[in-house]
Structure formats: C-alpha cells, structure tokens
Write an enzyme that holds these catalytic residues in place. Structure first.
Site, PDB file in Angstrom:
ATOM      1  N   LYS A  22       3.272   0.751   3.160  1.00 17.50           N
ATOM      2  CA  LYS A  22       2.886  -0.243   4.169  1.00 17.50           C
ATOM      3  C   LYS A  22       2.876  -1.586   3.460  1.00 17.50           C
ATOM      4  O   LYS A  22       2.441  -1.664   2.299  1.00 17.50           O
ATOM      5  CB  LYS A  22       1.476   0.039   4.693  1.00 17.50           C
ATOM      6  N   GLY A  49     -11.782   1.114  12.633  1.00 18.35           N
ATOM      7  CA  GLY A  49     -11.345   1.422  13.999  1.00 18.35           C
ATOM      8  C   GLY A  49     -12.500   1.793  14.917  1.00 18.35           C
ATOM      9  O   GLY A  49     -12.570   1.349  16.066  1.00 18.35           O
ATOM     10  N   GLY A  74     -11.513   7.659   7.885  1.00 20.54           N
ATOM     11  CA  GLY A  74     -12.393   7.801   6.718  1.00 20.54           C
ATOM     12  C   GLY A  74     -13.565   6.866   6.958  1.00 20.54           C
ATOM     13  O   GLY A  74     -13.376   5.807   7.554  1.00 20.54           O
ATOM     14  N   GLY A  83     -15.980   1.345  14.105  1.00 19.24           N
ATOM     15  CA  GLY A  83     -17.021   0.304  14.026  1.00 19.24           C
ATOM     16  C   GLY A  83     -16.685  -0.928  14.861  1.00 19.24           C
ATOM     17  O   GLY A  83     -17.562  -1.543  15.463  1.00 19.24           O
ATOM     18  N   GLU A  84     -15.390  -1.291  14.894  1.00 19.34           N
ATOM     19  CA  GLU A  84     -14.998  -2.505  15.631  1.00 19.34           C
ATOM     20  C   GLU A  84     -14.926  -2.272  17.138  1.00 19.34           C
ATOM     21  O   GLU A  84     -15.041  -3.213  17.916  1.00 19.34           O
ATOM     22  CB  GLU A  84     -13.616  -2.985  15.138  1.00 19.34           C
ATOM     23  N   GLU A 102      -8.180  -5.621   4.918  1.00 17.14           N
ATOM     24  CA  GLU A 102      -8.063  -5.271   3.500  1.00 17.14           C
ATOM     25  C   GLU A 102      -6.841  -5.933   2.870  1.00 17.14           C
ATOM     26  O   GLU A 102      -6.874  -6.332   1.716  1.00 17.14           O
ATOM     27  CB  GLU A 102      -7.975  -3.747   3.362  1.00 17.14           C
ATOM     28  N   LEU A 139     -16.288   2.287   9.446  1.00 16.37           N
ATOM     29  CA  LEU A 139     -16.168   3.523  10.231  1.00 16.37           C
ATOM     30  C   LEU A 139     -14.768   3.639  10.809  1.00 16.37           C
ATOM     31  O   LEU A 139     -14.450   3.044  11.845  1.00 16.37           O
ATOM     32  CB  LEU A 139     -17.199   3.537  11.372  1.00 16.37           C
ATOM     33  N   GLY A 140     -13.914   4.368  10.104  1.00 14.66           N
ATOM     34  CA  GLY A 140     -12.574   4.654  10.607  1.00 14.66           C
ATOM     35  C   GLY A 140     -12.375   6.148  10.537  1.00 14.66           C
ATOM     36  O   GLY A 140     -13.353   6.909  10.588  1.00 14.66           O
ATOM     37  N   ASN A 197       0.880  -1.168   0.000  1.00  9.96           N
ATOM     38  CA  ASN A 197       0.000   0.000   0.000  1.00  9.96           C
ATOM     39  C   ASN A 197       0.918   1.217   0.000  1.00  9.96           C
ATOM     40  O   ASN A 197       1.458   1.595   1.035  1.00  9.96           O
ATOM     41  CB  ASN A 197      -0.875  -0.061   1.260  1.00  9.96           C
ATOM     42  N   ARG A 217      -2.409  -2.029  -3.694  1.00  4.99           N
ATOM     43  CA  ARG A 217      -3.659  -1.298  -3.490  1.00  4.99           C
ATOM     44  C   ARG A 217      -3.627  -0.071  -4.406  1.00  4.99           C
ATOM     45  O   ARG A 217      -2.677   0.708  -4.358  1.00  4.99           O
ATOM     46  CB  ARG A 217      -3.759  -0.865  -2.035  1.00  4.99           C
TER      47      ARG A 217
END
Ligand code: AMP
Length: 398
Positions: free
Chosen positions: A14, A332, A214, A334-335, A386, A211-212, A7, A93
């Site tokens: 990354k 981040g 972004g 949402g979890e 991802e 939901l992070g 990425n 990516r």
C-alpha cells in the site's frame, strides 16, 4: 518536498505520496496479489479539476521489486512525478522494532540486519516489510529511506509495566516483554488532540483507543505512552475482529489436552477464529450491529463483550494516569460506531467521563468533541492518519 510512504505486506504494497510542505496526499494506491498469477495495481488521485482519477493494471507481478516498478510506471503515467528516484524521502512502515528502535531510523545495511534479527518476534510482518525496503533501495539507491516502527511510540513504557511475571531469562534470552503496536496511530491522535484542545502535548494525559479490525488502547502521560494493551504480539488486550485479546493462558494447555490441538492450530484459533468472529461468526462491526438489531443473540453478546473489555481498560488506565485530560477514539470502529462509543463510556461519570448523546450521533470526518458539558474528561473522535504521521516523521528526520 515529496515523501512516499510504503506499507509492504507479504503479497501487497500500500502506498501514499505526500507533499510534505502542505501535508496533502497527492496520490495513493495498492499493488495486490503479488506473486500470484493475476496481480492488480491501482493508483488513485484527483486531477487539476478535482476529478477522481484511477489508473489500473492487471498483470502478473512476481515480487515486491516488480511491484515497485509497476507503481513507478503508474505514477509516471499520472504525471505527478517523473520518477520515484526524484523523491525527497521514502518512509517504510515496520511492524516490530523490538528494544533496538525507539525512533524513526535512516535505513542502512546495519539497520536491515537489525530488523532481520527481529523476525522471530514478527514472523509474518517484518519479512514482508523488509522485502519492500530492499526493493525500494534497489530501485532508488540515492533517496533517503526511513524505517518507522509500530512499536516505537511505546518505547517509553516503564519496565514494571512492560515485564511479564515469567522467569526473568525469558526476557533476557528471548526478549519476552510487552512491546505494543499501532504506535504510529496512538502517537498521531495524541498530537492531534493536543492541537484541538490547545494544550502542550508534553503535558497531555490521554487514553487512546484505536478500534479497527485490530484494536488496542494506550495510557499516554505527558504525551508519552506509559502502557498499552497489546503485548509481545498484537494478540493481547482488547477483543478484536478475529483475535481473542486477554484470556487465561491456561486455556491453551486445557484445549491442547482435551481437544488434542497442536500449537499451530491453537495459534490459528486465537489469532484468526476468535474475537468477534469467534463469538458471533462475523468480524465486520457494521454487520454485527445490524444482526444485533435484528435480535441475533450472539451478535448482541459479541457487542456487549467488546465494549465491556474496553470499559475495563478505561478504568485501569484512569487509575494508572490519575488525571485524564481526554479519551480519544479512532480506527474504523472508533471513528464510526456510535453504539460502541456509547456503551464503552456508559456509567463512567465517577471517572469524569460522560457523553453528549447527540454529539456522539455522528461519524468523524475530522476531530469532534462528543463529551457532555459536565464531562471533566474530553471525549474526542479523531480520524487517524498513520501514513501522514510516517511522512511527517520522515520529514523531520531528513
Ligand atoms: P479498520 O481496521 O480501522 O479499517 O476498521 C475495520 C472495522 O471498522 C470493521 O469492523 C468495520 O466493520 C468497522 N467499520 C468501518 N466503517 C464502519 C461504520 N460506518 N460503522 C461501524 N463500523 C465500521
């Protein structure tokens, strides 16, 4: 079979290396501050005794090519591989695939030219992704290299949902339409939900919430994206860490006239100074939660706005889908964020959605079901991955 996932950002790469037979991550790492005087390269893995090992280097790394060479040196030092060139495939990516790319694609010179043509649609991301691709091909010309596009999962959105009601030539001439992003994540959690619910993914209807920092949502019908909240760019839709999401477009003209702001200043405001940060001065959801508990009014307002926007999208995607089998939280926030999940799903019993507050009171390390027994719609929390999804797509292609 070993597959590397890259990425590449403008000043960072990354990466994660997978054993594609077991889907296990072998090693992950990051090269940061590329092009600056002090760059940093780090890899992380577990040795045969399960001990966490970190190898690092702090030296100037002038470009992505030099970054890949350092990464290779660290991977050789780890003894996990003998050389990058022995890998079975490398997945990249790529943020924007435009209308051209609806699937993972083996990279050729032609493909590179097509990704270059899409730079105006993703001026920050596609050039950096291309730097990583070109360096990687130069380094390992004989390893199959695959581009996996963030937009690809949304290529199934019907035209009436992806068109904006603007003069038609803006679509024909300039490619102005909804593309959507975070596709690899929405796709991954859709497939994971089907496995968890023991359903055929091609029959699964889901509302997916990434939901992070972004954030985006998708309506998924029969396993395919039929609408998503991000648009031509990742600015549209939900309230995000620093992006405003949906606003009245006339606000831009209004502020330009009243405050004399230029297009670039407004671009910067909407992308970097808005969202949660704009409302309460902070874009870290953990800190905003703490501030709200301490009675900070703006932090409380930012939280209310964040969940209210999500709820509006849950309502509209329920209407679009008709039947909803599951709602899936990831990213981040949402979890991990119990309050956001609770507030976004409150008073949705008429939509068949209700949470078990005890089950919701946990963070997800693996897929969990947080819906109540009465809930017609299953509410799941699924950690996204991802990188693994990119590796799986590379594997299926090569
Ligand atoms: P991501 O972009 O997916 O890495 O998510 C970043 C966002 O997740 C930030 O707003 C973080 O504050 C938030 N986040 C990460 N961990 C937690 C947590 N334990 N509780 C609440 N929010 C979290």
């Amino acid at each position: 079979m070993k597959i590397l996932v890259l990425n590449s950002g403008s000043s960072s790469i990354k990466f994660q290396l997978f054993d594609a037979n077991t889907n296990k991550s072998l090693v992950s790492g990051i090269i940061e501050q590329i092009g600056e005087r002090k760059s940093h390269a780090k890899i992380q893995f577990k040795d045969e005794n399960g001990q966490n090992i970190i190898l690092e280097k702090n030296i100037a790394i002038k470009d992505h090519k030099a970054g890949l060479e350092i990464m290779n040196a660290l991977l050789i030092e780890s003894k996990i591989i003998k050389d990058l060139c022995e890998l079975d495939g490398i997945g990249h990516r790529v943020v924007h695939g435009g209308e051209k790319f609806s699937k993972p694609t083996i990279i050729s010179n032609e493909v590179i030219k097509e990704i270059e043509k899409l730079i105006p649609l993703a001026p920050l991301h596609n050039p950096a992704n291309l730097d990583g691709i070109k360096s990687s091909i130069e380094h390992c010309p004989n390893v199959p290299q695959v581009a996996v596009f963030d937009t690809a999962f949304h290529s199934s959105i019907p035209k009436y949902a992806y068109m904006y009601a603007l003069p038609y030539e803006t679509y024909e001439k300039d490619g102005v339409r909804r593309y959507g992003f975070h596709g690899t994540s929405h796709h991954f959690i859709t497939k994971e939900a089907a496995k968890f619910l023991d359903m055929d993914v091609n029959k699964l209807n889901a509302i997916t919430l990434h939901l992070g920092n972004g954030a985006s949502m998708s309506a998924v019908k029969n396993g395919k994206s039929i609408d998503t909240s991000m648009g031509l760019t990742p600015l549209e839709g939900l309230i995000m860490g620093t992006r405003c999401g949906d606003i009245d477009p006339a606000i831009i003209f209004y502020l330009s006239r009243t405050e004399g702001l230029s297009i670039d200043e407004l671009d910067n405001m909407l992308n970097k100074k808005s969202g949660l940060k704009g409302v309460c001065g902070n874009n870290d959801m953990r800190e905003i939660g703490e501030l709200a508990k301490e009675g900070n009014k703006k932090a409380k307002l930012a939280l209310e706005m964040f969940s209210y926007r999500i709820k509006k999208y849950i309502g509209s995607y329920s209407a679009v889908l008709g039947r909803v089998d599951c709602l899936i939280f990831t990213g981040g926030i949402g979890e991990n964020d119990i309050e956001v999940r609770k507030n976004s799903c409150s008073n949705l019993e008429n939509f068949g959605i209700s949470l078990d507050l005890d089950k919701n009171n946990q963070r997800a390390k693996e897929t969990i079901d947080i819906s109540s027994n009465e809930s017609k719609v299953k509410v799941l929390v699924i950690p996204t991955n991802e990188e693994l999804e990119i590796a799986l797509q590379v594997k299926s292609l090569i």
